[in-house]
Design a protein around this motif. Structure first.
Motif, PDB file in Angstrom:
ATOM      1  N   ALA A 103      36.960 -47.287 -36.602  1.00 60.33           N
ATOM      2  CA  ALA A 103      37.063 -45.749 -37.030  1.00 60.33           C
ATOM      3  C   ALA A 103      35.851 -45.157 -37.444  1.00 60.33           C
ATOM      4  O   ALA A 103      35.368 -43.891 -37.079  1.00 60.33           O
ATOM      5  CB  ALA A 103      38.121 -45.484 -38.079  1.00 60.33           C
ATOM      6  N   HIS A 104      34.919 -45.933 -38.118  1.00 58.72           N
ATOM      7  CA  HIS A 104      33.759 -45.264 -38.482  1.00 58.72           C
ATOM      8  C   HIS A 104      32.654 -44.886 -37.451  1.00 58.72           C
ATOM      9  O   HIS A 104      32.024 -44.033 -37.189  1.00 58.72           O
ATOM     10  CB  HIS A 104      32.822 -46.170 -39.532  1.00 58.72           C
ATOM     11  N   GLY A 107      33.869 -41.552 -35.826  1.00 62.04           N
ATOM     12  CA  GLY A 107      33.373 -40.709 -36.880  1.00 62.04           C
ATOM     13  C   GLY A 107      31.965 -40.332 -36.569  1.00 62.04           C
ATOM     14  O   GLY A 107      31.493 -39.217 -36.669  1.00 62.04           O
ATOM     15  N   THR A 121      34.523 -35.035 -40.189  1.00 60.63           N
ATOM     16  CA  THR A 121      35.392 -36.131 -40.102  1.00 60.63           C
ATOM     17  C   THR A 121      35.480 -36.982 -41.399  1.00 60.63           C
ATOM     18  O   THR A 121      34.598 -36.742 -42.176  1.00 60.63           O
ATOM     19  CB  THR A 121      35.186 -37.115 -38.971  1.00 60.63           C
ATOM     20  N   CYS A 123      36.585 -41.131 -42.198  1.00 55.70           N
ATOM     21  CA  CYS A 123      37.138 -42.372 -41.488  1.00 55.70           C
ATOM     22  C   CYS A 123      37.478 -43.279 -42.371  1.00 55.70           C
ATOM     23  O   CYS A 123      36.664 -43.374 -43.409  1.00 55.70           O
ATOM     24  CB  CYS A 123      36.085 -42.470 -40.605  1.00 55.70           C
ATOM     25  N   THR A 127      41.468 -45.640 -38.868  1.00 53.42           N
ATOM     26  CA  THR A 127      41.903 -44.209 -38.975  1.00 53.42           C
ATOM     27  C   THR A 127      40.687 -43.087 -39.069  1.00 53.42           C
ATOM     28  O   THR A 127      39.899 -43.351 -39.970  1.00 53.42           O
ATOM     29  CB  THR A 127      42.864 -43.791 -39.849  1.00 53.42           C
ATOM     30  N   CYS A 128      40.708 -42.238 -38.047  1.00 48.39           N
ATOM     31  CA  CYS A 128      39.581 -41.237 -38.322  1.00 48.39           C
ATOM     32  C   CYS A 128      40.407 -39.866 -38.231  1.00 48.39           C
ATOM     33  O   CYS A 128      40.980 -39.414 -37.450  1.00 48.39           O
ATOM     34  CB  CYS A 128      38.434 -41.360 -37.027  1.00 48.39           C
TER      35      CYS A 128
END
Length: 150
Positions: A103-104, A107, A121, A123, A127-128
């Motif tokens: 996720a990062h 983002g 964003t 993150c 999940t973002c």
């Protein structure tokens, strides 16, 4: 030679050669018949909005922002293919579910892109959350991401 011609010469050199340092750019300008100081080169780099991107051998070289945008889009395209699980629009938000640990990266790529309507964003691990300025811009943003997957 006036400033505009010097900037055009620098643009041509950056387009045609892998120039990695200001000193190297100064040498190329010297070979082109232009005597410029390091301070002038530095100002010209800022004015042309040149950035450093990886060259073919991995070392940084000067490039134009549009080249960087293409590089980021390609990285995002690969990341979408490799780690995306799903995407959903909810009002002002787009939720991107990824494989754990990705996720990062999503983002960071999305934050570096100048896409209309994106405010930012947030993150976690997988999940973002993309925050948009309106529900319509969230839908439009998702459509742009969907096009990258095509």
């Amino acid at each position: 030679m006036n400033k505009e011609m010097r900037l055009q010469t620098i643009s041509k050199l950056i387009s045609e050669h892998e120039i990695k340092t200001q000193e190297e750019l100064g040498e190329w300008l010297n070979c082109s018949g232009l005597q410029v100081t390091q301070a002038t080169i530095s100002r010209d780099i800022r004015e042309l909005k040149l950035i450093k991107v990886p060259s073919k051998d991995g070392t940084p070289k000067y490039s134009f922002k549009m080249d960087q945008d293409h590089f980021i889009f390609e990285k995002l395209r690969h990341k979408l293919k490799d780690a995306l699980i799903g995407m959903e629009v909810i009002n002002y938000f787009i939720i991107i579910k990824t494989l754990p640990g990705h996720a990062h990266a999503f983002g960071a790529l999305l934050d570096s892109m100048d896409i209309a309507g994106k405010a930012g964003t947030i993150c976690g691990n997988d999940t973002c959350l993309i925050i948009c300025r309106s529900p319509e811009e969230a839908v439009s943003f998702k459509q742009q991401i969907d096009l990258l997957q095509a």
